[in-house]
Each structure stands twice: as structure tokens, then as C-alpha cells.
Design a protein around this motif. Structure first.
Motif, PDB file in Angstrom:
ATOM      1  N   SER A 842      -6.720 -15.555   1.815  1.00  0.00           N
ATOM      2  CA  SER A 842      -7.539 -15.926   2.973  1.00  0.00           C
ATOM      3  C   SER A 842      -8.774 -15.053   3.136  1.00  0.00           C
ATOM      4  CB  SER A 842      -6.692 -15.846   4.261  1.00  0.00           C
ATOM      5  OG  SER A 842      -5.551 -16.659   4.171  1.00  0.00           O
ATOM      6  N   LEU A 843      -8.982 -14.102   2.224  1.00  0.00           N
ATOM      7  CA  LEU A 843     -10.062 -13.140   2.396  1.00  0.00           C
ATOM      8  C   LEU A 843     -11.428 -13.826   2.315  1.00  0.00           C
ATOM      9  CD1 LEU A 843     -10.370 -10.037   2.781  1.00  0.00           C
ATOM     10  CD2 LEU A 843     -10.976  -9.938   0.362  1.00  0.00           C
ATOM     11  N   LYS A 844     -12.270 -13.583   3.349  1.00  0.00           N
ATOM     12  CA  LYS A 844     -13.601 -14.175   3.395  1.00  0.00           C
ATOM     13  C   LYS A 844     -14.704 -13.128   3.287  1.00  0.00           C
ATOM     14  CE  LYS A 844     -12.054 -18.055   6.234  1.00  0.00           C
ATOM     15  NZ  LYS A 844     -12.174 -18.759   7.543  1.00  0.00           N
ATOM     16  N   VAL A 845     -14.451 -11.920   3.758  1.00  0.00           N
ATOM     17  CA  VAL A 845     -15.469 -10.871   3.773  1.00  0.00           C
ATOM     18  C   VAL A 845     -14.911  -9.633   3.092  1.00  0.00           C
ATOM     19  CG1 VAL A 845     -16.902  -9.375   5.213  1.00  0.00           C
ATOM     20  CG2 VAL A 845     -16.491 -11.748   5.915  1.00  0.00           C
ATOM     21  N   LEU A 846     -15.663  -9.096   2.114  1.00  0.00           N
ATOM     22  CA  LEU A 846     -15.274  -7.870   1.411  1.00  0.00           C
ATOM     23  C   LEU A 846     -16.480  -6.958   1.323  1.00  0.00           C
ATOM     24  CD1 LEU A 846     -13.316  -6.137  -0.262  1.00  0.00           C
ATOM     25  CD2 LEU A 846     -13.967  -7.493  -2.273  1.00  0.00           C
ATOM     26  N   GLN A 847     -16.352  -5.746   1.870  1.00  0.00           N
ATOM     27  CA  GLN A 847     -17.412  -4.745   1.803  1.00  0.00           C
ATOM     28  C   GLN A 847     -16.871  -3.500   1.110  1.00  0.00           C
ATOM     29  OE1 GLN A 847     -19.581  -4.069   5.487  1.00  0.00           O
ATOM     30  NE2 GLN A 847     -19.046  -6.118   6.229  1.00  0.00           N
ATOM     31  N   ILE A 848     -17.514  -3.125  -0.006  1.00  0.00           N
ATOM     32  CA  ILE A 848     -17.108  -1.951  -0.783  1.00  0.00           C
ATOM     33  C   ILE A 848     -18.264  -0.964  -0.733  1.00  0.00           C
ATOM     34  CG2 ILE A 848     -16.204  -1.176  -3.006  1.00  0.00           C
ATOM     35  CD1 ILE A 848     -15.544  -4.089  -3.617  1.00  0.00           C
ATOM     36  N   LEU A 849     -18.088   0.131   0.016  1.00  0.00           N
ATOM     37  CA  LEU A 849     -19.207   0.988   0.368  1.00  0.00           C
ATOM     38  C   LEU A 849     -18.974   2.420  -0.107  1.00  0.00           C
ATOM     39  CD1 LEU A 849     -19.509  -0.233   4.092  1.00  0.00           C
ATOM     40  CD2 LEU A 849     -20.539  -1.268   2.064  1.00  0.00           C
ATOM     41  N   LYS A 850     -20.045   3.049  -0.559  1.00  0.00           N
ATOM     42  CA  LYS A 850     -20.075   4.484  -0.854  1.00  0.00           C
ATOM     43  C   LYS A 850     -18.932   4.933  -1.767  1.00  0.00           C
ATOM     44  CE  LYS A 850     -22.609   5.842   3.280  1.00  0.00           C
ATOM     45  NZ  LYS A 850     -22.645   6.704   4.480  1.00  0.00           N
ATOM     46  N   LYS A 851     -19.055   4.564  -3.037  1.00  0.00           N
ATOM     47  CA  LYS A 851     -18.123   5.015  -4.074  1.00  0.00           C
ATOM     48  C   LYS A 851     -16.691   4.540  -3.837  1.00  0.00           C
ATOM     49  CE  LYS A 851     -20.875   9.147  -5.050  1.00  0.00           C
ATOM     50  NZ  LYS A 851     -20.876  10.610  -5.215  1.00  0.00           N
ATOM     51  N   SER A 852     -16.548   3.469  -3.128  1.00  0.00           N
ATOM     52  CA  SER A 852     -15.216   2.886  -2.974  1.00  0.00           C
ATOM     53  C   SER A 852     -14.917   1.989  -4.172  1.00  0.00           C
ATOM     54  CB  SER A 852     -15.138   2.062  -1.680  1.00  0.00           C
ATOM     55  OG  SER A 852     -15.300   2.895  -0.557  1.00  0.00           O
ATOM     56  N   THR A 853     -13.638   1.694  -4.351  1.00  0.00           N
ATOM     57  CA  THR A 853     -13.256   0.815  -5.453  1.00  0.00           C
ATOM     58  C   THR A 853     -11.928   0.152  -5.162  1.00  0.00           C
ATOM     59  OG1 THR A 853     -12.855   0.699  -7.836  1.00  0.00           O
ATOM     60  CG2 THR A 853     -12.057   2.635  -6.712  1.00  0.00           C
ATOM     61  N   ILE A 854     -11.753  -1.018  -5.755  1.00  0.00           N
ATOM     62  CA  ILE A 854     -10.446  -1.669  -5.790  1.00  0.00           C
ATOM     63  C   ILE A 854      -9.983  -1.625  -7.237  1.00  0.00           C
ATOM     64  CG2 ILE A 854      -9.177  -3.815  -5.450  1.00  0.00           C
ATOM     65  CD1 ILE A 854     -11.144  -4.553  -3.300  1.00  0.00           C
ATOM     66  N   ILE A 855      -8.844  -1.009  -7.472  1.00  0.00           N
ATOM     67  CA  ILE A 855      -8.345  -0.812  -8.837  1.00  0.00           C
ATOM     68  C   ILE A 855      -7.110  -1.669  -9.055  1.00  0.00           C
ATOM     69  CG2 ILE A 855      -7.413   0.875 -10.468  1.00  0.00           C
ATOM     70  CD1 ILE A 855      -8.996   3.024  -9.038  1.00  0.00           C
ATOM     71  N   PHE A 856      -7.120  -2.451 -10.115  1.00  0.00           N
ATOM     72  CA  PHE A 856      -5.948  -3.243 -10.502  1.00  0.00           C
ATOM     73  C   PHE A 856      -5.165  -2.448 -11.551  1.00  0.00           C
ATOM     74  CE2 PHE A 856      -6.867  -7.196  -8.388  1.00  0.00           C
ATOM     75  CZ  PHE A 856      -8.242  -7.137  -8.183  1.00  0.00           C
ATOM     76  N   GLN A 857      -3.938  -2.095 -11.218  1.00  0.00           N
ATOM     77  CA  GLN A 857      -3.098  -1.371 -12.160  1.00  0.00           C
ATOM     78  C   GLN A 857      -2.056  -2.309 -12.780  1.00  0.00           C
ATOM     79  OE1 GLN A 857      -1.345   2.029 -10.261  1.00  0.00           O
ATOM     80  NE2 GLN A 857      -3.138   3.309 -10.584  1.00  0.00           N
ATOM     81  N   ASN A 858      -1.569  -1.877 -13.947  1.00  0.00           N
ATOM     82  CA  ASN A 858      -0.531  -2.644 -14.647  1.00  0.00           C
ATOM     83  C   ASN A 858      -0.967  -4.072 -14.938  1.00  0.00           C
ATOM     84  OD1 ASN A 858       1.146  -0.344 -14.284  1.00  0.00           O
ATOM     85  ND2 ASN A 858       1.717  -1.110 -12.250  1.00  0.00           N
ATOM     86  N   VAL A 859      -2.279  -4.231 -15.256  1.00  0.00           N
ATOM     87  CA  VAL A 859      -2.820  -5.556 -15.522  1.00  0.00           C
ATOM     88  C   VAL A 859      -2.915  -5.750 -17.022  1.00  0.00           C
ATOM     89  CG1 VAL A 859      -4.793  -7.078 -15.222  1.00  0.00           C
ATOM     90  CG2 VAL A 859      -4.116  -5.534 -13.379  1.00  0.00           C
TER      91      VAL A 859
END
Length: 1062
Positions: A842-859
Motif C-alpha cells: 500500500s506504500l504511496k510515499v517514500l522519502q530517503i533522506l541524508k545517507k539513508s538506505t533500504i537494504i535487502f538482505q538474503n536476496v
């Protein structure tokens, strides 16, 4: 014979059916809100509409229309409201818009309202270009599911709205229209038409009996009464409006005589066709008490059918419709409230809330019919004359001077354009005006003639821009209501001369009265602000304000000047506050910049039982709030701001302290809650807290200490906000275990947050994630405990918004739990996802700010398409200062811009301070819905090659990308706007720019090397060109007549050039 009956009815003050429906422009307004708790007899229609709205798309179209057709008062709007607010419908569409159309179709207004609903922050208020609005609407609709309700259409002009909607790239657009005339809807598929007729007999009988008998049991009344009802019901044609109105009329007197009088009334003979319910409404008017009839008729003056009850009451008083009885203590305002409630009870008004009412358009029509020319809504160009008997006029725009001067009885003037009436306000026709309302923000001075309107009782200048006012205003001794604009700097000093003033309202709340100005204003009611209290030198002077005698004052503000209080003796301030004791009817009290330490005696007793809100601002020496404050049964809001060190005393022998408080707000204070018992009394019971047993919202902001408040015991709490406080962090984990009613929590700069052990939480609850089932919003800053963050996010299955700032890395092994999450904001954060389930469906808005990250592990490798499926509904993506990790990261090479691959729902992408050089075509081609691309501070960006693969792009913004110089892209037919700024190396525009058919705006700013226009010229569609602080030679040539550059741009209507800062 029939003509004689008509004349008799007309003379009796009802209506003349021979003058049927010659109404002025209908300005009723509807919204999606409804007061109806139940809708009778429409279950099948509701189900049909829900199936239409949620059903599959057919015929290769993206726009589908259903209609609700029926006579006035049959329930078209109510049916549409019920469906619009249905939960299933709410979850099915991205955006919904309710627009009231009326018989004046305004394509520009409707388009603008649609655009505002879809994109509230879009700046389109100043434009007058319909084509631009429609293109913007198309752009923002891309990829969306959109529900549009067009209520009360009167012509087939509404179909003009379809073309831009059908040309959009929306996923689907479903439209519901309501209308009286089926011919207007002849183009709509018959399968999608709902023709509303009268409610079937059984359901209608239930509705009517409910309206007529209300709380009484119909079975307790005679068979004869029921027989009369059946004959009356047959005459009402199944109309809900008629049922409500006639039912309430009968309900006034549940006797056979009264009901027979209604049944046998001659007005029933005036029906013009089988569906005409106006006689039923006229009957209700005919049976209105005589004192309510003129009050009802007066409402036809208002173009919009929503009324503030207080405004109506004072307009009625000004026109002499309300008189004091002389046999009791009721004021005219009290009697006016009874009149409003009477019209509500009889169905002539519908309740909006505790202060507002509305009127159905058929009721408004009835009021116009029975006004006999005394009331006129004048619109120049449509109306050519005014009746000489007119008494109340609403003027839209300018009005003919001679027409007004021919009238001799004017009592009310409402004007939307002051320039239309101000030149002749001194004419004899205006001398007896009692009510004057001006809506005109261009008005900066009050016309001198207004000061001579000696009969004026109601003056509303709230929606003007008047900054100063002559003392002559204070000679209008009859004034009861004075509403002044926010731009007014000071009140006239002689305002105390307005001895009949009851309502003084200023748009600027800093404007208030001084104590000495109150001495003759004994009738004031509502809101009162007393300022400059620092000039009062003793209690005796303060008591002259006689606040304890002002029983109509509901809201009271007492303000000392914060810049002056240090020069005042604090003991004197304590005496002054003691002398400002309010009346027991007070509902809201605000005290600002009081520097005494003592509580006034009138707050030391539980006398203010009607007090609902208490605000204390900058009272830095106030030491203690007495326990009696916690006994005030009506107190709902307590707000302490910049207080210093204060103790709130509590009795532990009473069952509840602050029994009704719903909102507690503590800002910049040290607060202690202290039991008054000499023994070790407790403010809690095993199940809950005696203190604040019904608290819903708690805010603690930058408070050094808060002692004695047990957060986990506040079992009714829905919103918890803690920011920069000490001493409460140890209670937070237990709150998250116990407070299952929480819907939002903000934890900002709370050091020392730690999780409870699994045993303390309950292993089964932790596993099932049901600890906080109602949590919708979480905002956390600077939390260092990983376990706390992890456990919290595993307990919120209904979470919709998550914002994390500068916290320890968060790892989520089972992210599918967050299936309702719609918005994520990460700032200086690392979010680790340990699986590839449908992570954020359902995610509509994603803000990744100032050296942030989303990391996928075990992919595993080669899972590009699986990554994109994690964000199937993503609409808005903003990546800022993610140079190192580049936003989204996993073990394979899947960083910017590759991470964008397959985000087919993305409409807006904003990228700033990222190391990116170009955009691969194969990635851009998958972004089917992207229409807004904003690139800023991308120091490595060389060109926008690949952007041409975006099929829906309409706006391109490039800012502060110093190496950008090469376009390397082909023509783009959808592009509407290009904005380039602070790009040091950019010298020219592409030669193919003239082939952009949709380009409306081109802006080049602060690009010092930009020295030439494109060789091929500029597109003919261009409406705005800005070249600001670029190469001076180019800008000079653009303004030099007959130069090649001037000839290239002369067709552009809006051109701006600036050489240096302004």
C-alpha cells in the motif's frame, strides 16, 4: 373557483402557483457530509452504485459515468453521500472529489476544484487558463483511480468535463452525477442510470412515522389517527423531504383534529403534477407560527444555504423579527435560538453542527416564493430591475444607481463588491439600513457614508482589507454586531460608546479592549479579549470591568504585554487578576504573560463548572494549580506553555481527577502532579488512573521534568507526543504494552528508550503483533536501542505512516505485517528488510533522506522484478543526500538509477545531492506514470539522456547541477514545463525544442553561460518565458525590437528578464 382559491392562498401569505418556479439563481451548496444516520428504502440503489464503482473496467475506456435522476427532495444527494462515504469505496480509490455544480455550470471552477482535490499543494490559484488546468489535471491523474461526484447538474454542459478526463492516463475514473432532468443525461448508458422514485410504501411508512411520532410509540395512538396518516402519506409521493417536513408538522400536535385540519387543507389542490411536493412544503409553512414565518423567508436572501445560527439571529433582531417578551428574563438572542431550534424541529433547517444549519434547495425555493418581492439576489446582466418594495438585497458585482434610488424601504444590504454600492450609500434609500455586510478584499478604507447610517445594527467588514477606522464609527449607537478585519491595526478608542454592542469580533486576535473601554459595553457576549493589563494599577480598577456580571461571555482572553511585565509589580498583577473574576458561564479562559505566583481565589473553588478549555501562556512564576481545577466536570483541554516550575495538585480521595479532560499539552515547563493527602495516597487504581481517566491526547514538549504522571495507566490515550523531555523514557515501553487505544506516537529526542524483555511483553502477543492494533502513525527521532525499534514495529499491523530520524539501524524480518503502510520517511537511517514478500503493498510515499538506505538482505541474484514488486503502488519518491549508498541497495548491482526499474505507479520523482550521471533508457521506459522529474544538486549529472523514454513526463526541473550541459534527448510530446536554474555549464537549449507541442512554460535562471536561444526557435504553444540573470548579451537582445531573438519570442504573452538581484 380555482382562481379564487389561488387568490385566497396568496393573500394568506403562502404562494401563488400561477407564478410557479420563477426563482433567482440557486446557490445551494452540498458537500459529501451527511447528517442522516440511516437511509430508508435505497438498499438496492446503494448496492448497484457500489458494484458500478468497484466493478471491472469494460469497453477499453478509462471513464465511466452513472447517474442518479429524480425530482427535488427525493434523496439524490443523500444517496450519493452514503455511497461516497462507504468504507469499501474509500479504500478502492486513490482520490475522491465531491463537487456541487448547480444551475450555473462553471467549467473553470469545477476543473480547478478537481485539481485541488487530487493535488492540494499545486499552485494554480492565479491562472485563468482553462487549458493549463486541464493539462495539469491530466498529469496528476496519471495511474490513479479517481472518483468524482457532480451533484445537481442542470444542463448537458457537464459533458465538457469528459474530454480531458478521457484523454488522461488515469487507471480508471468513475463519475456519479445527480440531476432532476433525465434529458440532461440522455447520453449515459441506460444500464448505469438510477431513477429514484418515491420510497416504497413500507420503508416510507417507517420514515414518516419516525418523523411524526419521534420518541412516542405509534401503537399508543388511535386507529383513526393511523387512518389519517395513511391518507396524508399517499399525497407525499414517497418524497423523503416531504416526509420529514410534514411528519414534523403533524408531530407538533398528535391529535385527530390537528391531523384532520392538515389532511383537508385546500393547499393540496394546488399540485401542478403528480410529483409536485411544493404544496406539502407550503402547508408546513402555512402552519408555521407567525413569528417564525418572516425568519424563514429572510433566509432566502442568502445565496449559500449554510447559515451560522448566531449570524441569522442577529440579522433577525436587526430587522425586528424578534422581540423581548417582557414576562421573563430571556434576551432577544435567547429567543432567536429558540426560533432556530423551532425551524430545525419542524424540518425547515437541517443541523450541520452545534453552531450551523443548512437549508434544502426546495426549502430555499419555497422561501423565495413566499417573499413577495421583498427579498432580491441581484446579479447585473441577469436582473434589470428591483421591486420598489424590496427590503433586503444581496448584490453580486455592480448595481445600477438609479435602480437602488427608486427603492424606499431598504433594510438589508449584502454586497460582494463595495465599489458597487459605496458611491451612493448616502442616498435616502440607504438611510434605514439595519444590516450591512461587505465581502470585498480590495476595500481598504471605510466609506464615510457608513458613519451616517444611524439605524445600523449589524456591520460585517470581516472580509475587507480596512487598516484604520474613524472614531465616527463609535457614533453608531444602535450597533449590536461589529465584525472587523484582520488588517485593522487598532480599535477606535471610543468603542465604549457603542452601548448596545453584543458581538465584537476581530480577525486579528491581538486586537482587544482595554479595561476602561469596557465600562459601558454591558451587553457583550461570545468572545472577549482584554489587553494591556499591565497599565492597571490595582484590583479596584480591574473590578470595574465587571467580568463576573457578564454572563454571556463564553471565551475570555486576559493578556499582559510580555515586553512590559517585568516593569510591573508582581503583587499588583496578582491583585489585578483577582479583580478579573469571570462569570460562572465561562467556557474558555486564556491567560497570557501573568507574572504573579498566586492562583486567584476564583480558581481555588470548583465554581467554573462550565469551563471547557484553559490555556496558560508565559505565566513563568505561577507556582501551583489547585486541586479544585481537577474537579471541573466540563474541562476538556488544559494547555500550559512556557510556565516555569508548576505543581498541579490532586485529591486522592475523589474517584476521578480531571474527569472530562481529553487533551493535555505541556510545553517548556517543569510540571509535578502532587497528591494533597498527608498519607501516601495514590492517584491510580489497579486498572486505571484516577488522574485524566478519559485523556485522548497527551503532548509533552521540551519539559525539563514531568513528575507524578503515570503514562501506562492512561488507558484511553489515542495520541502520545514526547519531545526532548527527561524522566518519561522509562515509561514508554510499558505504554506500548498497555495503551492499546493508541493511534499515533511521536518520540523525539527521548534518550534512554529501551524495550521490555520478551517475558514482560508476552511472547504470544509479540509473535502475533497485536499489542497496538489501532496504531496508524509513528514518528521517532534519535532512538539508539535497536531492540526497542524492532519490537515496536512488530506490534503495529495497521500502521500507515512511519517516520524515522537518526535512529539505530532497524531490521524487519517479517515486513509483510506492514501491509497498510502508506508513507515512509527515513532520515539518516538504515532500514534492513530480510525477505522479499509483498513488502509494502500500500506504500504511496517514500522519502530517503541524508545517507539513508533500504537494504535487502538474503536476496538471491537476478531478482530485479521482485524488488520492484515490493512497491506496487508507490506514487512519490524523494531521495536526498544519498551519495554513498544511493538510496536503495541490495547485494547485486541495483543502485541508482537501476533501483527505479519497474516502478510503474510512480508519478513524482525528486532527486537531490546524488552522484548520478545519466538515466538509462531501459529503466526510464518502465516508469509509465512519471510526470514530474525534479533533479537538484546532482554534481555529476552531465545530461538527461534517457529521459525521453518517459511516456508521461510533463514537468522537468533541473537545479544546481553544475556539470549539466548536454540534453541528448529527443522531442517529448507531453512535456509542459522546463525549469533550469543554477547550472553553470549550460550554454544553450536543444535545436528540436520548437517541436514540443505542449510546452507552456520555459524558465532559465542563474545560468551565466546561457547565451543563445535554440536554432529552430521556440514552440508556438509557449505562454511564459523567463530568462533571469543569465548571459547579459542574450537578455538584451531578447528585449531589443526586431532582433532575431526578439522576433523569436514576440508571440509569447508572458516574458520576464532580470539582469541582477531585485
Amino acid at each position: 373557483m380555482l382562481d379564487e382559491l389561488f387568490d385566497k392562498i396568496k393573500l394568506n401569505g403562502v404562494y401563488d402557483p400561477r407564478e410557479q418556479y420563477h426563482f433567482t439563481q440557486n446557490e445551494r451548496v452540498t458537500t459529501s457530509s451527511t447528517n442522516e444516520r440511516k437511509i430508508y428504502g435505497r438498499n438496492d440503489e446503494i448496492q448497484r452504485l457500489i458494484e458500478f464503482l468497484t466493478g471491472p473496467n469494460v469497453n477499453n475506456s478509462n471513464v465511466y459515468v452513472a447517474s442518479i435522476v429524480g425530482m427535488g427532495g427525493i434523496g439524490k444527494t443523500t444517496l450519493a453521500q452514503f455511497v461516497f462515504n462507504n468504507k469499501e469505496i474509500k479504500n478502492h480509490f486513490n482520490k475522491k472529489a465531491w463537487i456541487y455544480v448547480s444551475n450555473h455550470f462553471d467549467r473553470f471552477r469545477i476543473t480547478k476544484e478537481m485539481l485541488h482535490v487530487i493535488r492540494p499543494n499545486v499552485q494554480c490559484c492565479s491562472t485563468s487558463n482553462l487549458d493549463f488546468l486541464e493539462r495539469e489535471l491530466q498529469r496528476y491523474l496519471t495511474g490513479k483511480k479517481f472518483l468524482l461526484v457532480l451533484d445537481d447538474i442542470w444542463s448537458d454542459e457537464w459533458q465538457w468535463l469528459l474530454a480531458p478526463l478521457q484523454s488522461s492516463q488515469a487507471q480508471v475514473i468513475k463519475i456519479i452525477v445527480t440531476c432532476r432532468d433525465p434529458m440532461v443525461l440522455r447520453s449515459i448508458d441506460e444500464r448505469n442510470k438510477i431513477i429514484l422514485k418515491g420510497i416504497d410504501h413500507q420503508e416510507y411508512w417507517s420514515l414518516f412515522m419516525n418523523c411524526a411520532f419521534a420518541e412516542n410509540n405509534p401503537d399508543n395512538y388511535s386507529k383513526e389517527l393511523h387512518d389519517i396518516v395513511r391518507h396524508i402519506v399517499k399525497k407525499l409521493m414517497g418524497s423523503p423531504l416531504a416526509a420529514k417536513t410534514m411528519g414534523k408538522l403533524l408531530g407538533r400536535d398528535l391529535t385527530e383534529k390537528h391531523w384532520n385540519d392538515i389532511l383537508e387543507n385546500d393547499l393540496w389542490k394546488l399540485k401542478t403534477d403528480a410529483h409536485d411536493i411544493m404544496p406539502a412544503l407550503a402547508l408546513s409553512y402555512y402552519h408555521l407560527p407567525p413569528h417564525l414565518q418572516p425568519c424563514f423567508v429572510y433566509c432566502s436572501l442568502m445565496r449559500y444555504h449554510y447559515f451560522e445560527m448566531e449570524e441569522l439571529i442577529y440579522m433577525w433582531i436587526a430587522n425586528g423579527y424578534i422581540h423581548e417578551s417582557g414576562i421573563n428574563s430571556k434576551t432577544m438572542h435567547d429567543i432567536g435560538e429558540e426560533y432556530c431550534h423551532g425551524l430545525l424541529a419542524m424540518g425547515f433547517f437541517d443541523k450541520v453542527d452545534s453552531t450551523k444549519v443548512k437549508m434544502h434547495d426546495l426549502m430555499h425555493d419555497l422561501a423565495q416564493l413566499v417573499s413577495h418581492g421583498e427579498i432580491c439576489i441581484y446579479n447585473r446582466g441577469k436582473d434589470e430591475q428591483l421591486s420598489k418594495n424590496v427590503r433586503h438585497v444581496y448584490v453580486q458585482g455592480l448595481i445600477d444607481h438609479e435602480l437602488v434610488c427608486e427603492t424606499n424601504n431598504l433594510r438589508t444590504l449584502v454586497s460582494e463588491q463595495a465599489g458597487g454600492v459605496s458611491p451612493f450609500l448616502n442616498h435616502e434609500a440607504f438611510k434605514r439600513v439595519r444590516v450591512l455586510v461587505i465581502f470585498d478584499y480590495t476595500m481598504q478604507e471605510l466609506p464615510e457614508a457608513i458613519y451616517h447610517l444611524k439605524h445600523l445594527q449589524y456591520l460585517d467588514l470581516l472580509r475587507t482589507s480596512i487598516k484604520s477606522m474613524s472614531e465616527s464609527l463609535c457614533a453608531l449607537y444602535q450597533l449590536r454586531v461589529l465584525k472587523l478585519p484582520q488588517y485593522l491595526l487598532t480599535l477606535p478608542s471610543q468603542v465604549h460608546s457603542l452601548i448596545n454592542l453584543e458581538i465584537l469580533y476581530t480577525g486579528n486576535r491581538k486586537n482587544g479592549l482595554m479595561c476602561m473601554q469596557l465600562r459601558n459595553l454591558n451587553k457583550l457576549r461570545g468572545w472577549l479579549s482584554i489587553v494591556a493589563l499591565e497599565i492597571i494599577c490595582n484590583k479596584k480598577e480591574a473590578t470595574k470591568a465587571k467580568l463576573n456580571e457578564r454572563h454571556h461571555i463564553k471565551e475570555l482572553n486576559l493578556r499582559w504585554n510580555i515586553d512590559m511585565v517585568d516593569r510591573c509589580n508582581h503583587v499588583v498583577q496578582e491583585d489585578v487578576l483577582e479583580g478579573l473574576q469571570p462569570h460562572l458561564n465561562l467556557e474558555q479562559l486564556v491567560i497570557e504573560a501573568y507574572m504573579g505566583s498566586k492562583t486567584p481565589n476564583w480558581l481555588m473553588t470548583p465554581a467554573l463548572q462550565k469551563l471547557q478549555k484553559l490555556y496558560l501562556f508565559k505565566c513563568r512564576n505561577w507556582a501551583c494549580l489547585p486541586a479544585t481545577l481537577g474537579l471541573l466536570a466540563s474541562l476538556k483541554v488544559l494547555h500550559l506553555n512556557d510556565i516555569g516550575n508548576i505543581t498541579i495538585e490532586c485529591y486522592d480521595y475523589v474517584p476521578e481527577m480531571f474527569p472530562s479532560l481529553e487533551r493535555l499539552e505541556l510545553h517548556r515547563a517543569t510540571v509535578s502532579f502532587k497528591s494533597m493527602s498527608s498519607s501516601s495516597g495514590s492517584l491510580t487504581t489497579p486498572g486505571r488512573s484516577k488522574l485524566f481517566p478519559r485523556l485522548q491526547k497527551l503532548t509533552v514538549d521540551k519539559c525539563d521534568e514531568v513528575n507524578g504522571l503515570l503514562l501506562p495507566k492512561l488507558s484511553t490515550l489515542e495520541s502520545l507526543s514526547l519531545k526532548g523531555n527527561r524522566g518519561l523514557q522509562s515509561q514508554v515501553p510499558r505504554c506500548l504494552q498497555n495503551l492499546t487505544s493508541l493511534t499515533s506516537i511521536d518520540l523525539l529526542f527521548i534518550k534512554g528508550l529501551k524495550t521490555e524483555t520478551t517475558t514482560e511483553i508476552g511472547a504470544q502477543q509479540q509473535q502475533e503483533g497485536r499489542v497496538l492494533p489501532n496504531m496508524k502513525s509513528i514518528y521517532i527521532e534519535c532512538c539508539e536501542d535497536k531492540s526497542f525499534m524492532r519490537d515496536l514495529l512488530l506490534r503495529v499491523p495497521s500502521l500507515e505512516m512511519l517516520r524515522l530520524y537518526k535512529c539505530s539501524p532497524v531490521s524487519l524480518p517479517v515486513v509483510g505485517r506492514l501491509s497498510f503502510l502508506q508513507k515512509i520517511v527515513l532520515e539518516e537511517m538504515e532500514l534492513i528488510l530480510e525477505d522479499l514478500a509483498p513488502v509494502f503493498p500500500s506504500l504511496k510515499v517514500l522519502q530517503i533522506l541524508k545517507k539513508s538506505t533500504i537494504i535487502f538482505q538474503n536476496v538471491p541474484s537476478l531478482v530485479t522484478t521482485q524488488i520492484q514488486n515490493c512497491f506496487p503502488c508507490l506514487d512519490y519518491l524523494y531521495i536526498h543526500e544519498c551519495n554513498e549508498v544511493n538510496g536503495l541497495q541490495c547485494p547485486i548491482s541495483f543502485q541508482l538509477p537501476q533501483c527505479l526499474y519497474g516502478l510503474s505507479s510512480l508519478t513524482t520523482f525528486k532527486l537531490s545531492s546524488a552522484k548520478i550521471k545519466l538515466f538509462p533508457t531501459e529503466v526510464m521506459a518502465t516508469l509509465h506514470a512519471l510526470y514530474w522529474l525534479d533533479l537538484g544538486d546532482c554534481s555529476e549529472l552531465l545530461s538527461v539522456e534517457g529521459v525521453q523514454a518517459l511516456p508521461s513526463l510533463t514537468s522537468l526541473i533541473i537545479s544546481n547541477c553544475h556539470k549539466f550541459s548536454c540534453w541528448c534527448m529527443e522531442e517529448m510530446p507531453t512535456l509542459c514545463g522546463i525549469d533550469i536554474s543554477f547550472c553553470q555549464d549550460m550554454e544553450s537549449l536543444p535545436a528540436w525544442l520548437h517541436r514540443l507541442p505542449s510546452l507552456k512554460k520555459l524558465s532559465i535562471r542563474q545560468c551565466p553561460k546561457f547565451n543563445s536561444l535554440p536554432v529552430g526557435g521556440l514552440p508556438s504553444s509557449l505562454e511564459t518565458l523567463e530568462i533571469i540573470k543569465c548571459e547579459p548579451g542574450l537578455m538584451k537582445r531578447c528585449q531589443q525590437e526586431q532582433s532575431p531573438e526578439w522576433l523569436m519570442i514576440q508571440h509569447i504573452p508572458n516574458r520576464r528578464f532580470f539582469f541582477k538581484n531585485t
